[in-house]
Design a protein around this motif. Structure first.
Motif, short mmCIF file in Angstrom:
data_model
loop_
_atom_site.label_atom_id
_atom_site.label_comp_id
_atom_site.label_asym_id
_atom_site.label_seq_id
_atom_site.Cartn_x
_atom_site.Cartn_y
_atom_site.Cartn_z
N LEU A 274 0.83 -1.20 0.00
CA LEU A 274 0.00 0.00 0.00
C LEU A 274 0.87 1.26 0.00
CD1 LEU A 274 -2.84 1.13 0.03
CD2 LEU A 274 -2.82 0.97 2.52
N ARG A 275 1.91 1.28 0.82
CA ARG A 275 2.81 2.44 0.87
C ARG A 275 3.49 2.66 -0.48
NH1 ARG A 275 3.62 0.24 5.82
NH2 ARG A 275 5.51 -0.87 5.21
N ASN A 276 3.93 1.59 -1.11
CA ASN A 276 4.61 1.71 -2.41
C ASN A 276 3.64 2.14 -3.51
OD1 ASN A 276 7.54 0.96 -2.18
ND2 ASN A 276 6.62 -0.76 -1.11
N LEU A 277 2.42 1.66 -3.49
CA LEU A 277 1.42 2.09 -4.46
C LEU A 277 1.11 3.58 -4.27
CD1 LEU A 277 -1.06 -0.92 -4.50
CD2 LEU A 277 0.42 -0.16 -6.37
N ASP A 278 1.01 3.99 -3.01
CA ASP A 278 0.78 5.40 -2.72
C ASP A 278 1.92 6.25 -3.26
OD1 ASP A 278 -0.78 7.46 -1.48
OD2 ASP A 278 0.77 7.56 0.09
N GLU A 279 3.14 5.79 -3.11
CA GLU A 279 4.32 6.49 -3.64
C GLU A 279 4.24 6.60 -5.16
OE1 GLU A 279 7.81 8.60 -3.59
OE2 GLU A 279 6.71 7.93 -1.81
N LEU A 280 3.82 5.54 -5.83
CA LEU A 280 3.67 5.57 -7.29
C LEU A 280 2.63 6.61 -7.73
CD1 LEU A 280 3.72 1.81 -8.35
CD2 LEU A 280 5.43 3.55 -8.85
N VAL A 281 1.56 6.73 -6.98
CA VAL A 281 0.50 7.68 -7.32
C VAL A 281 0.98 9.11 -7.09
CG1 VAL A 281 -1.79 8.52 -6.61
CG2 VAL A 281 -1.37 6.08 -6.90
N GLN B 168 4.23 10.39 -6.91
CA GLN B 168 5.46 10.83 -7.60
C GLN B 168 5.20 11.68 -8.84
OE1 GLN B 168 8.89 10.94 -7.51
NE2 GLN B 168 8.59 10.47 -5.34
N PRO B 169 4.34 11.26 -9.76
CA PRO B 169 4.14 12.09 -10.97
C PRO B 169 3.54 13.47 -10.67
CG PRO B 169 3.33 9.88 -11.33
CD PRO B 169 3.66 10.00 -9.88
N ASP B 170 2.83 13.60 -9.55
CA ASP B 170 2.19 14.88 -9.20
C ASP B 170 3.18 15.87 -8.58
OD1 ASP B 170 -0.19 13.94 -10.16
OD2 ASP B 170 -0.92 13.28 -8.19
N ARG B 171 4.35 15.44 -8.22
CA ARG B 171 5.33 16.33 -7.60
C ARG B 171 5.98 17.22 -8.66
NH1 ARG B 171 7.94 12.19 -3.30
NH2 ARG B 171 6.19 12.27 -1.88
N ASP B 172 6.48 18.37 -8.20
CA ASP B 172 7.14 19.31 -9.12
C ASP B 172 8.40 18.69 -9.73
OD1 ASP B 172 5.24 21.24 -8.71
OD2 ASP B 172 6.33 22.18 -7.05
N ALA B 173 9.12 17.95 -8.90
CA ALA B 173 10.36 17.31 -9.38
C ALA B 173 10.28 15.81 -9.08
CB ALA B 173 11.58 17.92 -8.70
N PRO B 174 9.65 15.02 -9.98
CA PRO B 174 9.55 13.57 -9.74
C PRO B 174 10.95 12.95 -9.62
CG PRO B 174 8.22 14.20 -11.62
CD PRO B 174 9.03 15.39 -11.24
N GLN B 175 11.05 11.98 -8.79
CA GLN B 175 12.32 11.30 -8.56
C GLN B 175 12.25 9.90 -9.18
OE1 GLN B 175 12.11 11.59 -4.32
NE2 GLN B 175 13.54 13.33 -4.28
N PRO B 176 12.88 9.71 -10.33
CA PRO B 176 12.80 8.41 -11.01
C PRO B 176 13.31 7.25 -10.16
CG PRO B 176 13.92 10.04 -12.39
CD PRO B 176 13.65 10.67 -11.07
N PHE C 112 11.33 3.82 -9.40
CA PHE C 112 11.92 2.50 -9.62
C PHE C 112 11.88 1.67 -8.33
CE2 PHE C 112 15.58 -0.35 -9.35
CZ PHE C 112 15.34 -1.14 -10.45
N GLU C 113 12.26 2.29 -7.22
CA GLU C 113 12.26 1.59 -5.93
C GLU C 113 10.86 1.10 -5.56
OE1 GLU C 113 13.41 2.36 -1.24
OE2 GLU C 113 13.85 3.91 -2.72
N ALA C 114 9.86 1.95 -5.77
CA ALA C 114 8.48 1.56 -5.45
C ALA C 114 8.02 0.41 -6.34
CB ALA C 114 7.55 2.75 -5.59
N LEU C 115 8.30 0.50 -7.63
CA LEU C 115 7.93 -0.58 -8.55
C LEU C 115 8.64 -1.88 -8.20
CD1 LEU C 115 7.85 1.32 -11.95
CD2 LEU C 115 5.93 0.19 -10.83
N PHE C 116 9.92 -1.77 -7.87
CA PHE C 116 10.71 -2.94 -7.49
C PHE C 116 10.13 -3.60 -6.23
CE2 PHE C 116 14.18 -4.98 -5.19
CZ PHE C 116 14.66 -5.84 -6.16
#
Length: 173
Positions: free
Chosen positions: A144-151, A153-161, A165-169
């Motif tokens: 749940l925490r990793n899915l939340d991070e995925l959701v 990240q794209p909304d942030r001003d400076a997404p961190q790839p 990657f860490e969340a997907l992994f």
């Protein structure tokens, strides 16, 4: 420094020779062998320790195992389990009424201590294999925490790839 392996004294049992106890799990008749071994193990828990071949066949049918074997196939399977050390065989004199009956092949089969240990070990391995892929409750929070991070990240001003990657992994793991 590694010590050289010592050979077993002459006449001493070879511990690796006993590994034939697990042969019944990889042979072509493995489903039949496993069913027979489970039958003996479960029966022992109910204080039933010996079976005649016809009783084994009846119990296997009752458990839903289809016996499509040639004549004497079950007895050959039981004898093979004896050869591997899983079962013990003794003469069945309980049904003998004549000398001719005595000379015929009548055996009782019983689970050996080593055969019991082997079947218990095989059962543990099968159980572990069946449950190892299941989703553990403890991991739901991390997913749940990793899915939340995925959701987020794209909304942030400076997404961190690297965070994506860490969340997907972590989710894949």
């Amino acid at each position: 420094m590694d010590r050289p392996a010592r050979a077993a004294p002459t006449g001493a049992p070879d511990p690796y020779r006993r590994l034939t106890l697990f042969s019944y799990t990889v042979e072509s008749n493995a489903p039949l062998y496993r069913a027979v071994m489970r039958l003996f193990l479960e029966a022992k828990a109910r204080y039933r320790i010996q079976f005649r071949p016809d009783e084994v066949a009846a119990e296997l049918r009752r458990a839903g195992f289809e016996l499509a074997l040639p004549e004497g196939g079950l007895e050959r399977a039981l004898d093979q389990l004896v050869e591997w050390g899983n079962l013990r065989r003794s003469h069945d004199t309980g049904r003998v009424t004549t000398l001719e009956d005595f000379r015929r092949r009548h055996f009782l089969y019983q689970l050996t201590a080593a055969g019991e240990a082997a079947e218990r070990a095989v059962g543990e391995v099968v159980t572990a294999l069946e449950t190892s892929g299941s989703l553990q409750r403890v991991m739901l929070g991390a997913i749940l925490r990793n899915l939340d991070e995925l959701v987020r990240q794209p909304d942030r001003d400076a997404p961190q790839p690297e965070r994506l990657f860490e969340a997907l992994f972590n989710i894949a793991e």
